[in-house]
Design an enzyme around this catalytic site. Structure first.
Site, PDB file in Angstrom:
ATOM      1  N   CYS A 267       0.907  -1.312   0.002  1.00  0.00           N
ATOM      2  CA  CYS A 267      -0.150   0.015   0.040  1.00  0.00           C
ATOM      3  C   CYS A 267       1.080   1.285   0.048  1.00  0.00           C
ATOM      4  CB  CYS A 267      -0.788  -0.028   1.160  1.00  0.00           C
ATOM      5  SG  CYS A 267      -1.527   1.565   1.639  1.00  0.00           S
TER       6      CYS A 267
ATOM      7  N   CYS B  43       0.424   3.756   2.734  1.00  0.00           N
ATOM      8  CA  CYS B  43       0.571   3.212   4.131  1.00  0.00           C
ATOM      9  C   CYS B  43       2.311   3.537   4.223  1.00  0.00           C
ATOM     10  CB  CYS B  43       0.577   1.390   4.148  1.00  0.00           C
ATOM     11  SG  CYS B  43      -1.134   1.076   4.093  1.00  0.00           S
TER      12      CYS B  43
END
Length: 91
Positions: free
Chosen positions: A16, A19
């Site tokens: 991600c 992230c």
């Protein structure tokens, strides 16, 4: 442990992009609150049951717990200032 005091948990995954952008921010928050609050990361790929139990549908999701109970939730990339203020408010 998140059962006592304040804990900020970052639910994420290595694939991600937001992230990965959140990662250094979490590290800074962790240093700032060392000894005052737990700041930790949970990889949802390795812990799918936790993510499912908490109803996490988007990552990064950051959940602030007080004595084991969810008190605030942030979805998406968060600024250090936002997280620091939330932690300060509940300490």
């Amino acid at each position: 442990t998140i059962l006592e005091g304040i804990a900020l948990i970052d639910f994420n995954a290595p694939w991600c992009d937001p992230c990965r952008a959140q990662d250094p921010i979490i590290n800074d928050v962790q240093k700032a609150f060392n000894g005052k609050a737990v700041v930790a990361k949970v990889n949802i790929d390795e812990n799918p049951k936790i993510a499912m139990d908490l109803g996490i549908q988007s990552i990064p999701t950051l959940i602030l717990f007080k004595n084991g109970k969810e008190i605030e939730r942030f979805v998406g990339l968060q600024a250090a200032d936002t997280l620091n203020k939330a932690l300060e408010k509940h300490l």
